[in-house]
Design a protein around this motif. Structure first.
Motif, short mmCIF file in Angstrom:
data_model
loop_
_atom_site.label_atom_id
_atom_site.label_comp_id
_atom_site.label_asym_id
_atom_site.label_seq_id
_atom_site.Cartn_x
_atom_site.Cartn_y
_atom_site.Cartn_z
N THR A 173 0.96 -1.27 -0.06
CA THR A 173 -0.11 -0.04 0.05
C THR A 173 0.78 1.30 -0.10
O THR A 173 1.97 1.36 0.70
CB THR A 173 -0.95 0.23 1.37
OG1 THR A 173 0.06 0.19 2.47
CG2 THR A 173 -2.11 -1.04 1.41
N ARG A 218 0.34 5.68 0.67
CA ARG A 218 -0.36 6.68 1.04
C ARG A 218 0.40 7.95 0.80
O ARG A 218 1.57 8.15 1.48
CB ARG A 218 -1.17 6.77 2.60
CG ARG A 218 -2.09 5.75 2.44
CD ARG A 218 -2.59 5.83 3.83
NE ARG A 218 -3.82 4.77 4.16
CZ ARG A 218 -4.31 4.54 5.41
NH1 ARG A 218 -4.08 5.58 6.44
NH2 ARG A 218 -5.23 3.85 5.42
N VAL A 259 13.91 2.26 2.33
CA VAL A 259 12.70 1.40 2.29
C VAL A 259 13.33 0.02 1.67
O VAL A 259 13.15 -1.09 2.38
CB VAL A 259 11.47 1.94 1.12
CG1 VAL A 259 10.35 0.66 1.15
CG2 VAL A 259 10.92 2.77 2.23
N LEU A 267 4.84 -7.91 7.24
CA LEU A 267 4.41 -6.57 6.64
C LEU A 267 5.03 -5.63 7.51
O LEU A 267 5.17 -5.51 8.78
CB LEU A 267 2.95 -6.60 6.88
CG LEU A 267 2.16 -5.46 6.14
CD1 LEU A 267 2.54 -5.47 4.50
CD2 LEU A 267 0.89 -5.25 6.43
N ILE A 268 5.82 -4.64 6.77
CA ILE A 268 6.57 -3.70 7.19
C ILE A 268 6.20 -2.33 6.94
O ILE A 268 5.85 -2.12 5.74
CB ILE A 268 8.27 -3.74 6.81
CG1 ILE A 268 8.71 -5.15 7.46
CG2 ILE A 268 8.94 -2.52 7.65
CD1 ILE A 268 10.11 -5.31 6.92
N ASP A 269 5.88 -1.38 7.83
CA ASP A 269 5.41 0.00 7.59
C ASP A 269 6.43 1.03 7.51
O ASP A 269 7.25 0.90 8.50
CB ASP A 269 4.33 0.29 8.32
CG ASP A 269 3.11 -0.51 8.29
OD1 ASP A 269 2.79 -0.76 6.90
OD2 ASP A 269 2.64 -0.93 9.72
N PHE A 270 6.37 2.01 6.88
CA PHE A 270 7.44 3.14 6.58
C PHE A 270 6.73 4.39 6.59
O PHE A 270 5.85 4.54 5.70
CB PHE A 270 8.41 2.70 5.36
CG PHE A 270 9.27 1.54 5.35
CD1 PHE A 270 10.53 1.54 5.74
CD2 PHE A 270 8.74 0.39 4.89
CE1 PHE A 270 11.34 0.24 5.73
CE2 PHE A 270 9.34 -0.72 4.70
CZ PHE A 270 10.78 -0.76 5.24
N ALA A 271 7.51 5.30 7.22
CA ALA A 271 6.96 6.68 7.27
C ALA A 271 8.05 7.36 6.34
O ALA A 271 9.28 7.45 7.11
CB ALA A 271 6.69 7.23 8.61
N THR A 325 3.56 7.22 3.28
CA THR A 325 3.74 6.18 3.89
C THR A 325 3.49 4.75 3.05
O THR A 325 2.71 5.09 2.12
CB THR A 325 2.67 6.04 5.17
OG1 THR A 325 1.27 5.89 4.51
CG2 THR A 325 2.85 7.20 5.97
N VAL A 326 4.41 3.83 3.32
CA VAL A 326 4.53 2.74 2.51
C VAL A 326 4.42 1.61 3.54
O VAL A 326 5.05 1.25 4.46
CB VAL A 326 5.79 2.76 1.67
CG1 VAL A 326 5.75 1.33 0.97
CG2 VAL A 326 5.72 3.86 0.87
N SER A 327 3.48 0.33 2.85
CA SER A 327 3.48 -0.86 3.53
C SER A 327 4.21 -1.81 2.49
O SER A 327 3.81 -1.89 1.60
CB SER A 327 2.03 -1.38 4.09
OG SER A 327 1.64 -0.44 4.93
#
Length: 269
Positions: A24, A26, A53, A74-78, A95-97
């Motif tokens: 994902t 955003r 990332v 699943l890793i989330d990045f701001a 933001t990226v998952s």
């Protein structure tokens, strides 16, 4: 190279890997959702945008490759200048998952003897995601027309015609290959059992036949082959599930396949 080709390359090399996908997005990010990266033990293919990332994803993927039974992650990045990560700052603003999916090395199975039972067993095992090796000294059992029933196989099927010494194939098989011996000739079965016990990189070894046949084989492996009891115990015989008693080839094959799948389930316990 496309990510599909990269995954195929890892499988052909029998190397583990990880498929990394931008799940994902955003706001602003280097790549859109769906971008993919394939990570192998020493190489990568594709990109999810570079920078922190991608570097973190590669690090995590290599950690997963080092684990025997990795789970998806699943890793989330701001992506902003207020977040400092292991490999620096990315200031895209979004933001990226990222989803990491393990690509384990598939199991390998070798069937020595593709007669009536062997072919029925191959039909069942071909529905599994594995490398399936079919070996026979008789060319008539390995014709394209006869093996056409495996045309829609999920497994990768490898055919070996060995008119003289089928046991020579054992050394060529991948590490951990599970061996099922069911040739048309008891002498050939005996030679394969002896050779399998001398081949240290194999997985389980199973021999089809009656309990009486196995008593004779055990004696020969000890007296003529010089194997000790612990080594001989590497071979399981009879194979199959004892409570499946039918003698039709397809019924025997179901029992043998179920027994092997149970062996798969207990590996590493």
């Amino acid at each position: 190279m496309t990510w599909v080709a990269a995954v195929a390359r890892l499988r052909a090399r029998r190397e583990p890997g990880v498929l990394v996908t931008v799940a994902t997005v955003r706001g602003h990010a280097p790549r859109d959702a769906g971008a993919k990266l394939v990570v192998g033990p020493s190489e990568t293919w594709g990109s999810i945008g570079g920078g922190n990332v991608e570097a973190v994803a590669i690090d995590r993927a290599r950690e997963m490759i080092a684990v025997s039974t990795p789970e998806p992650a699943l890793i989330d990045f701001a992506l902003n200048d207020k977040v400092t990560n292991r490999h620096g700052v990315q200031c895209c603003g979004g933001t990226v998952s990222v989803l990491l999916e393990p690509l384990p090395v598939v199991r390998a199975v070798a069937i020595f003897g593709v007669g009536h039972v062997g072919l029925e067993l191959a039909r069942i095992l071909a529905r599994q995601d594995l490398d399936l090796h079919l070996i026979d000294s008789r060319s008539a059992t390995l014709t394209e027309a006869r093996l056409d029933v495996l045309a829609d196989a999920v497994a990768q099927v490898h055919v070996h015609h060995t008119p003289l010494l089928p046991e020579e194939v054992l050394e060529e098989l991948p590490r951990g290959t599970h061996i099922l011996i069911m040739t048309h000739d008891h002498a050939e079965d005996a030679a394969l059992c002896d050779a399998a016990l001398r081949t240290t990189h194999l997985g389980s070894v199973g021999l089809i036949g009656s309990a009486a046949k196995w008593v004779r084989f055990r004696n020969r492996l000890a007296t003529e082959g010089g194997h000790d009891e612990a080594t001989i115990d590497r071979i399981k015989s009879p194979i199959g599930l004892a409570d499946i008693t039918g003698k039709e080839p397809a019924t025997i094959a179901v029992g043998v396949a179920a027994d092997l799948l149970r062996t798969f389930a207990t590996e590493g316990e």
